[in-house]
Design a protein around this motif. Structure first.
Motif, PDB file in Angstrom:
ATOM      1  N   GLN A 185       4.263   1.204   2.519  1.00  0.00           N
ATOM      2  CA  GLN A 185       4.224   0.384   3.730  1.00  0.00           C
ATOM      3  C   GLN A 185       4.237  -1.097   3.380  1.00  0.00           C
ATOM      4  OE1 GLN A 185       0.692   2.782   5.540  1.00  0.00           O
ATOM      5  NE2 GLN A 185       1.690   1.750   7.253  1.00  0.00           N
ATOM      6  N   GLN A 186       4.553  -1.894   4.389  1.00  0.00           N
ATOM      7  CA  GLN A 186       4.412  -3.336   4.249  1.00  0.00           C
ATOM      8  C   GLN A 186       2.921  -3.688   4.163  1.00  0.00           C
ATOM      9  OE1 GLN A 186       6.510  -5.696   3.814  1.00  0.00           O
ATOM     10  NE2 GLN A 186       8.481  -5.219   4.768  1.00  0.00           N
ATOM     11  N   THR A 187       2.639  -4.793   3.535  1.00  0.00           N
ATOM     12  CA  THR A 187       1.265  -5.277   3.564  1.00  0.00           C
ATOM     13  C   THR A 187       0.882  -5.616   5.003  1.00  0.00           C
ATOM     14  OG1 THR A 187       2.083  -7.500   3.054  1.00  0.00           O
ATOM     15  CG2 THR A 187       1.325  -6.150   1.207  1.00  0.00           C
TER      16      THR A 187
ATOM     17  N   PRO B 130       0.826  -1.215   0.000  1.00  0.00           N
ATOM     18  CA  PRO B 130       0.000   0.000   0.000  1.00  0.00           C
ATOM     19  C   PRO B 130       0.858   1.262   0.000  1.00  0.00           C
ATOM     20  CG  PRO B 130       0.001  -0.996   2.162  1.00  0.00           C
ATOM     21  CD  PRO B 130       0.752  -1.941   1.279  1.00  0.00           C
ATOM     22  N   VAL B 131       0.314   2.322  -0.585  1.00  0.00           N
ATOM     23  CA  VAL B 131       0.974   3.623  -0.656  1.00  0.00           C
ATOM     24  C   VAL B 131       0.030   4.644  -0.033  1.00  0.00           C
ATOM     25  CG1 VAL B 131       2.016   5.349  -2.164  1.00  0.00           C
ATOM     26  CG2 VAL B 131       2.166   2.925  -2.767  1.00  0.00           C
TER      27      VAL B 131
ATOM     28  N   ILE C 216      -3.453   6.278  -0.790  1.00  0.00           N
ATOM     29  CA  ILE C 216      -3.266   6.742  -2.168  1.00  0.00           C
ATOM     30  C   ILE C 216      -3.554   5.620  -3.158  1.00  0.00           C
ATOM     31  CG2 ILE C 216      -1.604   7.651  -3.834  1.00  0.00           C
ATOM     32  CD1 ILE C 216      -0.161   8.983  -1.501  1.00  0.00           C
ATOM     33  N   GLY C 217      -3.012   4.437  -2.902  1.00  0.00           N
ATOM     34  CA  GLY C 217      -3.205   3.334  -3.831  1.00  0.00           C
ATOM     35  C   GLY C 217      -2.352   2.149  -3.447  1.00  0.00           C
ATOM     36  N   GLN C 218      -1.980   1.368  -4.453  1.00  0.00           N
ATOM     37  CA  GLN C 218      -1.266   0.117  -4.235  1.00  0.00           C
ATOM     38  C   GLN C 218      -0.240  -0.073  -5.349  1.00  0.00           C
ATOM     39  OE1 GLN C 218      -3.805  -3.288  -4.457  1.00  0.00           O
ATOM     40  NE2 GLN C 218      -2.365  -4.656  -3.439  1.00  0.00           N
ATOM     41  N   VAL C 219       0.942  -0.548  -4.988  1.00  0.00           N
ATOM     42  CA  VAL C 219       1.994  -0.807  -5.971  1.00  0.00           C
ATOM     43  C   VAL C 219       1.595  -2.004  -6.820  1.00  0.00           C
ATOM     44  CG1 VAL C 219       4.414  -1.419  -6.305  1.00  0.00           C
ATOM     45  CG2 VAL C 219       3.759   0.145  -4.463  1.00  0.00           C
ATOM     46  N   ILE C 220       1.680  -1.833  -8.161  1.00  0.00           N
ATOM     47  CA  ILE C 220       1.343  -2.942  -9.054  1.00  0.00           C
ATOM     48  C   ILE C 220       2.525  -3.360  -9.924  1.00  0.00           C
ATOM     49  CG2 ILE C 220      -1.114  -2.413  -9.137  1.00  0.00           C
ATOM     50  CD1 ILE C 220      -0.622  -1.016 -11.816  1.00  0.00           C
ATOM     51  N   GLU C 221       3.533  -2.499 -10.080  1.00  0.00           N
ATOM     52  CA  GLU C 221       4.713  -2.843 -10.860  1.00  0.00           C
ATOM     53  C   GLU C 221       5.921  -2.195 -10.208  1.00  0.00           C
ATOM     54  OE1 GLU C 221       4.320  -1.624 -14.884  1.00  0.00           O
ATOM     55  OE2 GLU C 221       2.531  -2.831 -15.287  1.00  0.00           O
TER      56      GLU C 221
ATOM     57  N   PHE D  67      -4.116  -3.913   3.023  1.00  0.00           N
ATOM     58  CA  PHE D  67      -4.088  -2.550   3.543  1.00  0.00           C
ATOM     59  C   PHE D  67      -4.228  -2.571   5.063  1.00  0.00           C
ATOM     60  CE2 PHE D  67      -5.957  -2.414  -0.702  1.00  0.00           C
ATOM     61  CZ  PHE D  67      -5.092  -1.538  -1.338  1.00  0.00           C
ATOM     62  N   PRO D  68      -3.326  -1.911   5.785  1.00  0.00           N
ATOM     63  CA  PRO D  68      -3.470  -1.831   7.247  1.00  0.00           C
ATOM     64  C   PRO D  68      -4.776  -1.127   7.610  1.00  0.00           C
ATOM     65  CG  PRO D  68      -1.265  -1.179   6.571  1.00  0.00           C
ATOM     66  CD  PRO D  68      -2.080  -1.299   5.315  1.00  0.00           C
TER      67      PRO D  68
END
Length: 302
Positions: A275-277, A162-163, A170-175, A241-242
């Motif tokens: 962040q870490q998942t 997660p970002v 904001i969103g999530q890392v996909i690449e 997501f935390p």
């Protein structure tokens, strides 16, 4: 033959009238002067009254001529002052424009410093922070909503993380690549985040609309109504997501669906925190070695 110089002016009425008026004026002036002289000698109060009358008559005329003289004399100074003031006004306008630019830059720096302080504070209190990176760009004019971070796998960024920033998700890392990462923003139609309503814990699903807003749908079997102003945070369901990260705020409702505004506008951000998942990835079970040979069976007794 030239006319004699002592020729009398009888041949011209205009000359005669001029001489007559000149004589009358001279005689009248002499008489008036004599009368005033006698009056000033034998009757000073009367002479003072006459002098006051003449002063009342001549003072406005003298004042008018003095005003004209002063006005004509001030024309050069006025012209010089006009050009001087015009130049000073131009300099002052330029200085005001420079001051406005300086104030704008100072306000921008102050806002950036405030966001950075909040980011540093969040990183200090977050135990699962990976890296704080700059948001290089974000796509706000397309139905697909992505952003790019200037941190990648070399900085510990992984797919699925997660970002966020101090204001919310904001969103999530996909690449990921060595020094950059692609982030799927909340407003993207492919984004799905489990959330809960703050006031009563109602579980829901937040999905992007592609227009900068988010759809909120109830995840429970019973139909639950939404209200404008309802705030949703991450629930932690799914393990990505935390929990308790602000996600969106409802701005209007459409039946069983609520239209919400994201808590964070990526276009206005400079930095984000990866962040870490929420739940660590499961460790794969070790596979049995193919080269292992079964133990030798004991021989049966004859």
């Amino acid at each position: 033959m030239a006319p004699p110089r002592n020729r009398r002016p009888g041949f011209s009425r205009r000359a005669q009238y001029g001489l007559f008026i000149g004589y009358v004026g001279a005689i009248g002036g002499a008489l008036i002067g004599g009368v005033l002289l006698l009056l000033s000698t034998f009757n000073p109060p009367a002479f003072a009254a006459v002098r006051g009358v003449f002063a009342e008559i001549t003072t406005p005329i003298a004042s008018g001529f003095d005003w004209i003289r002063r006005g004509l004399g001030s024309i050069p100074d006025g012209i010089g002052s006009y050009f001087a003031v015009h130049g000073e006004n131009a300099e002052l306008r330029k200085q005001i424009a420079d001051d406005k630019l300086t104030v704008t830059r100072a306000q921008t720096l102050e806002q950036e410093n405030r966001r950075l302080r909040a980011m540093v504070k969040l990183r200090d209190v977050t135990t699962d922070a990976i890296v704080a990176a700059r948001l290089v760009n974000s796509s706000s004019s397309s139905t697909r909503r992505y952003a790019t971070l200037n941190a990648g796998s070399w900085q510990g960024v992984k797919r699925g993380q997660p970002v966020r920033d101090p204001s919310g998700l904001i969103g999530q890392v996909i690449e990921t690549s060595p020094n950059s990462a692609r982030v799927l923003l909340l407003a993207d139609p492919e984004s799905i985040v489990p959330v809960r309503r703050v006031r009563d814990g109602l579980p829901a699903i937040a999905s992007g609309r592609g227009d900068g807003q988010i759809d909120i749908r109830s995840a429970s079997v019973a139909t639950m109504g939404f209200q404008a102003g309802d705030t949703f945070v991450t629930s932690g369901t799914g393990g990505v997501f935390p929990p308790d990260i602000p996600v969106a705020r409802v701005i209007r409702t459409q039946g069983d669906i609520a239209i919400a505004q994201p808590a964070v506008n990526p276009d206005a951000l400079d930095f984000a925190l990866v962040q870490q998942t929420f739940l660590p990835e499961p460790v794969p079970a070790p596979s049995p070695s193919a080269s292992a040979t079964p133990a030798a069976q004991p021989k049966a007794a004859p």
